[in-house]
Design a protein around this motif. Structure first.
Motif, PDB file in Angstrom:
ATOM      1  N   PRO A  74       0.790  -1.232   0.000  1.00  0.00           N
ATOM      2  CA  PRO A  74       0.000   0.000   0.000  1.00  0.00           C
ATOM      3  C   PRO A  74       0.825   1.286   0.000  1.00  0.00           C
ATOM      4  CG  PRO A  74      -0.973  -1.571   1.507  1.00  0.00           C
ATOM      5  CD  PRO A  74       0.338  -2.162   1.043  1.00  0.00           C
ATOM      6  N   ASP A  75       2.033   1.256   0.520  1.00  0.00           N
ATOM      7  CA  ASP A  75       2.872   2.459   0.568  1.00  0.00           C
ATOM      8  C   ASP A  75       3.805   2.587  -0.640  1.00  0.00           C
ATOM      9  OD1 ASP A  75       4.545   0.334   1.190  1.00  0.00           O
ATOM     10  OD2 ASP A  75       5.479   1.321   2.908  1.00  0.00           O
ATOM     11  N   ALA A  76       3.610   1.762  -1.651  1.00  0.00           N
ATOM     12  CA  ALA A  76       4.482   1.766  -2.835  1.00  0.00           C
ATOM     13  C   ALA A  76       4.301   3.047  -3.646  1.00  0.00           C
ATOM     14  CB  ALA A  76       4.179   0.560  -3.712  1.00  0.00           C
ATOM     15  N   SER A  77       5.351   3.394  -4.367  1.00  0.00           N
ATOM     16  CA  SER A  77       5.290   4.549  -5.270  1.00  0.00           C
ATOM     17  C   SER A  77       4.990   4.064  -6.690  1.00  0.00           C
ATOM     18  CB  SER A  77       6.626   5.296  -5.264  1.00  0.00           C
ATOM     19  OG  SER A  77       7.607   4.550  -5.973  1.00  0.00           O
ATOM     20  N   VAL A  78       4.656   5.004  -7.545  1.00  0.00           N
ATOM     21  CA  VAL A  78       4.445   4.702  -8.958  1.00  0.00           C
ATOM     22  C   VAL A  78       5.695   4.049  -9.537  1.00  0.00           C
ATOM     23  CG1 VAL A  78       4.202   5.804 -11.219  1.00  0.00           C
ATOM     24  CG2 VAL A  78       2.691   6.463  -9.344  1.00  0.00           C
ATOM     25  N   TYR A  79       6.856   4.533  -9.149  1.00  0.00           N
ATOM     26  CA  TYR A  79       8.107   4.012  -9.703  1.00  0.00           C
ATOM     27  C   TYR A  79       8.427   2.621  -9.170  1.00  0.00           C
ATOM     28  CZ  TYR A  79       8.014   8.505 -11.737  1.00  0.00           C
ATOM     29  OH  TYR A  79       7.583   9.583 -12.461  1.00  0.00           O
ATOM     30  N   ASP A  80       7.942   2.290  -7.963  1.00  0.00           N
ATOM     31  CA  ASP A  80       8.060   0.918  -7.466  1.00  0.00           C
ATOM     32  C   ASP A  80       7.267  -0.028  -8.377  1.00  0.00           C
ATOM     33  OD1 ASP A  80       9.607   1.605  -5.195  1.00  0.00           O
ATOM     34  OD2 ASP A  80       7.813   1.914  -3.970  1.00  0.00           O
ATOM     35  N   LEU A  81       6.066   0.378  -8.749  1.00  0.00           N
ATOM     36  CA  LEU A  81       5.221  -0.451  -9.624  1.00  0.00           C
ATOM     37  C   LEU A  81       5.839  -0.605 -11.003  1.00  0.00           C
ATOM     38  CD1 LEU A  81       3.177   0.114  -7.301  1.00  0.00           C
ATOM     39  CD2 LEU A  81       1.428   0.233  -9.045  1.00  0.00           C
ATOM     40  N   LEU A  82       6.333   0.495 -11.556  1.00  0.00           N
ATOM     41  CA  LEU A  82       6.976   0.430 -12.877  1.00  0.00           C
ATOM     42  C   LEU A  82       8.199  -0.483 -12.852  1.00  0.00           C
ATOM     43  CD1 LEU A  82       6.712   4.162 -13.981  1.00  0.00           C
ATOM     44  CD2 LEU A  82       5.469   2.214 -14.949  1.00  0.00           C
ATOM     45  N   SER A  83       8.977  -0.384 -11.779  1.00  0.00           N
ATOM     46  CA  SER A  83      10.165  -1.230 -11.639  1.00  0.00           C
ATOM     47  C   SER A  83       9.774  -2.703 -11.533  1.00  0.00           C
ATOM     48  CB  SER A  83      10.960  -0.791 -10.404  1.00  0.00           C
ATOM     49  OG  SER A  83      11.986  -1.696 -10.124  1.00  0.00           O
ATOM     50  N   ALA A  84       8.783  -3.010 -10.720  1.00  0.00           N
ATOM     51  CA  ALA A  84       8.349  -4.397 -10.546  1.00  0.00           C
ATOM     52  C   ALA A  84       7.843  -4.982 -11.862  1.00  0.00           C
ATOM     53  CB  ALA A  84       7.249  -4.472  -9.482  1.00  0.00           C
ATOM     54  N   ALA A  85       7.155  -4.146 -12.646  1.00  0.00           N
ATOM     55  CA  ALA A  85       6.571  -4.609 -13.910  1.00  0.00           C
ATOM     56  C   ALA A  85       7.572  -4.645 -15.055  1.00  0.00           C
ATOM     57  CB  ALA A  85       5.405  -3.704 -14.295  1.00  0.00           C
ATOM     58  N   GLY A  86       8.643  -3.871 -14.942  1.00  0.00           N
ATOM     59  CA  GLY A  86       9.590  -3.780 -16.047  1.00  0.00           C
ATOM     60  C   GLY A  86       9.048  -2.945 -17.193  1.00  0.00           C
ATOM     61  N   TRP A  87       8.110  -2.066 -16.926  1.00  0.00           N
ATOM     62  CA  TRP A  87       7.497  -1.198 -17.947  1.00  0.00           C
ATOM     63  C   TRP A  87       8.497  -0.184 -18.431  1.00  0.00           C
ATOM     64  CZ3 TRP A  87       2.872  -0.858 -20.525  1.00  0.00           C
ATOM     65  CH2 TRP A  87       2.599   0.351 -21.179  1.00  0.00           C
TER      66      TRP A  87
END
Length: 150
Positions: A74-87
């Motif tokens: 829940p405390d993740a940033s947009v860039y955490d999500l992009l990094s996890a996805a490899g987008w």
């Protein structure tokens, strides 16, 4: 690359945020969206899920294997999500099951080029594709569905 954002379904109110479970309505929302998503997902879709119980229960409705990632908490940033996805460089479809406000901020960034306080409804899915045309990278919104439309 395709990137699918799935906000967890309706959850109980509680003080331990990671332990909050889906409500009866939330479980129904998850099943409805999973019924729409499952036949449309490419065979080798990588599913990444927050460690929160409500996201795990939402993903369980798909009845497919998934990975839990702290980068999606829940405390993740947009860039955490992009990094996890490899987008946008991954060659496979990525499905992220996560939280507001980060999912909405990511949707805004993908479509407008900047983070903004957009809202993705509980249980809803936003499906994006990335492509290069005439040397220009483009992001396309393929679908946006709430459980009531699925």
């Amino acid at each position: 690359m395709d990137l699918i954002l799935w906000r967890h379904a309706e959850a109980e109110v509680g003080s331990d945020d990671l332990a909050r479970r889906l409500t009866v309505r939330g479980a129904k929302q998850a099943r409805q969206m999973a019924a729409w998503l499952k036949p449309r997902l490419p065979k080798h879709t990588r599913i990444l899920v927050s460690p929160a119980v409500r996201t795990q229960q939402t993903a369980d409705a798909l009845e497919l294997p998934y990975e839990t990632s702290r980068k999606l908490a829940p405390d993740a940033s947009v860039y955490d999500l992009l990094s996890a996805a490899g987008w946008p460089d991954s060659r496979q479809t990525i499905l992220i099951v996560g939280h507001q406000p980060t999912l909405g901020q990511l949707a805004a960034l993908l479509l407008s080029g900047q983070e903004a306080p957009w809202t993705i409804k509980k249980g809803a899915v936003w499906w994006f594709s990335n492509r290069v045309r005439a040397g220009e990278t483009q992001t396309i919104l393929q679908a946006a569905f709430s459980p009531t439309l699925a």
